[in-house]
Scaffold this active site. Structure first.
Site, PDB file in Angstrom:
ATOM      1  N   SER A   1       0.853  -1.189   0.000  1.00 34.20           N
ATOM      2  CA  SER A   1       0.000   0.000   0.000  1.00 34.20           C
ATOM      3  C   SER A   1       0.892   1.242   0.000  1.00 34.20           C
ATOM      4  CB  SER A   1      -0.927   0.006   1.203  1.00 34.20           C
ATOM      5  OG  SER A   1      -0.172   0.037   2.387  1.00 34.20           O
ATOM      6  N   GLY A   2       0.390   2.308  -0.579  1.00 38.87           N
ATOM      7  CA  GLY A   2       1.154   3.546  -0.660  1.00 38.87           C
ATOM      8  C   GLY A   2       1.795   3.760  -2.006  1.00 38.87           C
ATOM      9  N   CYS A   3       1.621   2.810  -2.913  1.00 41.23           N
ATOM     10  CA  CYS A   3       2.145   2.936  -4.271  1.00 41.23           C
ATOM     11  C   CYS A   3       0.972   3.188  -5.213  1.00 41.23           C
ATOM     12  CB  CYS A   3       2.858   1.657  -4.713  1.00 41.23           C
ATOM     13  SG  CYS A   3       4.312   1.240  -3.739  1.00 41.23           S
ATOM     14  N   GLN A   4       1.161   4.107  -6.159  1.00 46.58           N
ATOM     15  CA  GLN A   4       0.131   4.323  -7.168  1.00 46.58           C
ATOM     16  C   GLN A   4      -0.010   3.096  -8.055  1.00 46.58           C
ATOM     17  OE1 GLN A   4       1.062   7.906  -9.367  1.00 46.58           O
ATOM     18  NE2 GLN A   4      -0.839   8.834  -8.682  1.00 46.58           N
ATOM     19  N   SER A   5       1.110   2.497  -8.392  1.00 47.72           N
ATOM     20  CA  SER A   5       1.112   1.269  -9.193  1.00 47.72           C
ATOM     21  C   SER A   5       0.862   0.084  -8.274  1.00 47.72           C
ATOM     22  CB  SER A   5       2.469   1.077  -9.871  1.00 47.72           C
ATOM     23  OG  SER A   5       2.841   2.217 -10.584  1.00 47.72           O
TER      24      SER A   5
END
Length: 138
Positions: free
Chosen positions: A49-53
């Site tokens: 979590s915390g990644c756009q991808s």
């Protein structure tokens, strides 16, 4: 990780890149060398979590207590950054991973200043997740 360079060679290869575009292409090339991730490993528990991808990271220890990494992303540059992180943590124990701050290596490779804010946040999320997962390994 057999087809990825070691940390010293990674630094040398980056130093040979003449500009940001060369570094960007090299990062993508590194990502393409990551072994395919099994579909069974593409589960919510491995999603960062915390990644756009979408980024999946799987970690376990080998017989010597060193951490082995597997991972993937749906974005080529992010997958390459993941490969760089895996190279920097290669052959380390869980304790060594939790104690090592790899962020200075990204500055040394002159990558930090060229990442978009969302990629920088995603990179930070990957590093944080790896350190948390390492702390939970036996």
């Amino acid at each position: 990780m057999a087809n990825l360079p070691d940390k010293d060679k990674l630094v040398r290869n980056f130093s040979r890149c003449l500009n940001w575009e060369d570094k960007y292409l090299y990062v993508i090339e590194l990502g393409a060398k990551l072994p395919a991730l099994d579909e069974a490993e593409r589960q919510v528990g491995n999603l960062i979590s915390g990644c756009q991808s979408q980024v999946w990271i799987v970690m376990h220890t080998d017989e010597q207590g060193r951490v082995e990494f597997h991972g993937d992303s749906d974005a080529a540059i992010v997958k390459g950054l993941l490969a760089v992180v895996f190279i920097l943590y290669h052959q380390m124990t869980p304790q060594q991973i939790t104690e090592l701050d790899v962020r200075p290596f990204f500055a040394e490779l002159a990558l930090s200043q060229h990442l978009t804010p969302s990629r920088s946040q995603g990179l930070e999320a990957m590093i944080r997740a790896i350190r948390i997962k390492a702390a939970q390994l036996p």
